[in-house]
Design an enzyme around this catalytic site. Structure first.
Site, PDB file in Angstrom:
ATOM      1  CD  GLU A 176      -2.971  -1.045   2.324  1.00 59.83           C
ATOM      2  OE1 GLU A 176      -2.912  -0.120   3.142  1.00 59.83           O
ATOM      3  OE2 GLU A 176      -3.913  -1.856   2.303  1.00 59.83           O
ATOM      4  CD  GLU A 355      -3.593  -5.849   4.124  1.00 59.78           C
ATOM      5  OE1 GLU A 355      -4.412  -5.009   4.567  1.00 59.78           O
ATOM      6  OE2 GLU A 355      -2.358  -5.676   4.155  1.00 59.78           O
TER       7      GLU A 355
HETATM    8  C1  FCB Z   1      -4.423  -2.014   5.588  1.00 62.65           C
HETATM    9  C2  FCB Z   1      -3.035  -2.352   6.092  1.00 62.65           C
HETATM   10  C3  FCB Z   1      -3.020  -3.349   7.210  1.00 62.65           C
HETATM   11  C4  FCB Z   1      -4.159  -3.154   8.175  1.00 62.65           C
HETATM   12  C5  FCB Z   1      -5.465  -3.058   7.445  1.00 62.65           C
HETATM   13  C6  FCB Z   1      -6.664  -2.902   8.332  1.00 62.65           C
HETATM   14  O1  FCB Z   1      -4.407  -0.732   5.069  1.00 62.65           O
HETATM   15  O2  FCB Z   1      -2.244  -2.859   5.039  1.00 62.65           O
HETATM   16  O3  FCB Z   1      -1.762  -3.281   7.835  1.00 62.65           O
HETATM   17  O4  FCB Z   1      -3.908  -2.060   8.960  1.00 62.65           O
HETATM   18  O5  FCB Z   1      -5.430  -1.989   6.537  1.00 62.65           O
END
Ligand code: FCB
Length: 443
Positions: A176, A355
């Site tokens: 990110e 994620e």
């Molecule tokens: C993302 C991050 C991760 C976590 C989630 C909720 O942006 O990559 O580390 O904090 O959000």
């Protein structure tokens, strides 16, 4: 033609292609603790957490989930879930305490034990090289806006891949970069907590350049491993069809999604955003974009929510369901996003959902944690992913965020994203209902 698909709550692993990867994710600073052991140097998050008012509950990652000491039991927990992959990050300050120069062997030893421990349990290690914990000495010389940091990152990537090599099936350079540039240097919510758009855009370019310089190192050191990058993406939609709202959504999409997608996948910055940010755009040197746009083996996509924009700003539509973060629960956004990536970027590499998950207010009651909202969140997002597969998007895997409750950055320990509940005072781990559900789904 619409295919008949099982309702979200009856979805099973067998509804996904054979060989589809199902995993679970964490990151180093959020779980490890042991911030001053075995030669680890300070990171920008250690510094940031010590600044009053930065972290909601005044906490830090000093202990976190104590994973640095409890890693073996944690790997058993991962194995018990029945996932076939685990995404974790390597802490740069453990490997190079000064961010440059000599490698701290003890730091790499930890990740080697982790890697071998996963392989011994039949779980594929997916490594992220940078999940925001920049060595503090590199911040002291300017951080990501300084091009030297990108060179140092490539050197660090070579050291990690030189040790772990092809035992690691997949390497992501960055997690990110929007967060480690815009959220960190312009919005000021993450370390180093600055508010300067010019620096933020320079940081974003430095990060992308670091990615571009690291790729050839990864290919050299781990020729059989896949190499890619992880972006946080989400549809940015107008609140109405009024032209001002449509323009606001287009710009938000440009700043959040396209500013990172286009250099990586097309070798250029999006012209409309470049014009809109004219006064603050970064210095781009000859050859930078060619490095940044080198072919990827995968694009990692982190999806949590969408944005809804009007000329006066962004917000969640009235009455829409939200998580404990206040993020709208909008599974269809995942389908839309994936279809859009496929339509807009010919030659798009295979996608991994690296994620996806949600925070809710969980309570441990009589040894159990009932989190039906999280179960529903995961089910509906997997169903949304299934719809994108039906439409032909090449997605190869899905990682739930997160293995266990952990240090949620500026929110400290107040927000729980785990499929496993962590009772911090005792460091007891308790599988939540969502963890039981995921295990059942994977069986
Ligand atoms: C993302 C991050 C991760 C976590 C989630 C909720 O942006 O990559 O580390 O904090 O959000």
């Amino acid at each position: 033609m619409t295919q008949t698909r099982p309702a979200p709550d009856t979805l099973r692993r067998s509804d996904f292609p054979a060989g589809f990867t199902f995993g679970i994710a964490t990151s180093a600073y959020q779980i490890e603790g042991a911030t001053s052991e075995d030669g680890r140097g300070p990171s920008i998050w250690d510094t940031f957490c010590r600044e009053p008012g930065r972290i909601r509950d005044g906490s830090s990652g000093d202990v976190a989930c104590d994973h640095y000491h409890r890693w073996e039991a944690d790997l058993d927990l991962i194995a018990a879930l029945g996932v076939n992959a685990y995404r974790f990050s390597v802490a740069w300050p453990r490997v190079q305490p000064d961010g440059r120069g000599p490698v701290n062997a003890a730091g790499l030893d930890f990740y080697e034990r982790l890697t071998d421990g996963l392989l011994a349990r039949g779980i594929e290690p997916h490594v992220t090289l940078y999940h925001w914990d920049l060595p503090q000495p590199l911040q002291d010389t300017g951080g990501w806006p300084n091009r030297d940091t990108a060179e140092r990152f490539a050197e660090y990537a070579a050291a990690v891949a030189g040790r772990l090599g092809d035992r690691v099936r997949s390497y992501a350079t960055l997690n990110e970069p929007w967060c480690s540039s815009i959220l960190s240097y312009e919005i000021g919510e993450h370390a180093p907590g600055l508010r300067d758009r010019r620096l933020a855009l320079a940081a974003a370019h430095g990060l992308l350049l670091g990615h571009g310089l690291a790729l050839p190192e990864l290919r050299r050191q781990a020729p059989r491993a896949a190499a890619g990058i992880v972006l946080n993406l989400g549809p940015q939609m107008p609140a109405s069809d009024r032209p001002e709202d449509v323009a606001a959504a287009r710009l938000a999409d440009g700043r959040f999604n396209r500013w990172f997608l286009e250099p990586l996948l097309r070798g250029e910055y999006p012209r409309d955003v470049w014009e809109a940010c004219r006064a603050d755009v970064p210095e781009v040197r000859e050859g930078d974009l060619a490095l940044i746009a080198a072919p990827l083996d995968f694009l990692g996509v982190n999806y949590y929510s969408r944005g809804v924009l009007s000329a006066s700003g962004g917000g969640v539509p009235a009455g829409a369901p939200v998580t404990a973060m206040g993020w709208e629960i909008y599974p269809q956004g995942l389908t839309d996003l994936l279809l859009r990536l496929q339509a807009d970027y010919p030659g798009l590499p295979p996608i991994l959902i690296t994620e996806n998950g949600a925070a809710f207010t969980d309570r441990l009651e009589e040894g159990q944690v009932h989190d039906p909202e999280r179960v529903r969140y995961l089910q509906t997002h997997l169903a949304a992913l299934r719809r994108a597969l039906d439409a032909g998007v090449d997605v190869r895997g899905y990682f739930a965020w997160s293995l266990m409750d952990n240090f949620e950055w500026a929110y400290g320990y107040e927000k729980r994203f785990g499929l496993v509940y962590v009772d911090y005072p005792t460091q007891t781990r308790v599988l939540k209902d969502s963890g039981h559900w995921y295990r059942q789904f994977l069986r």
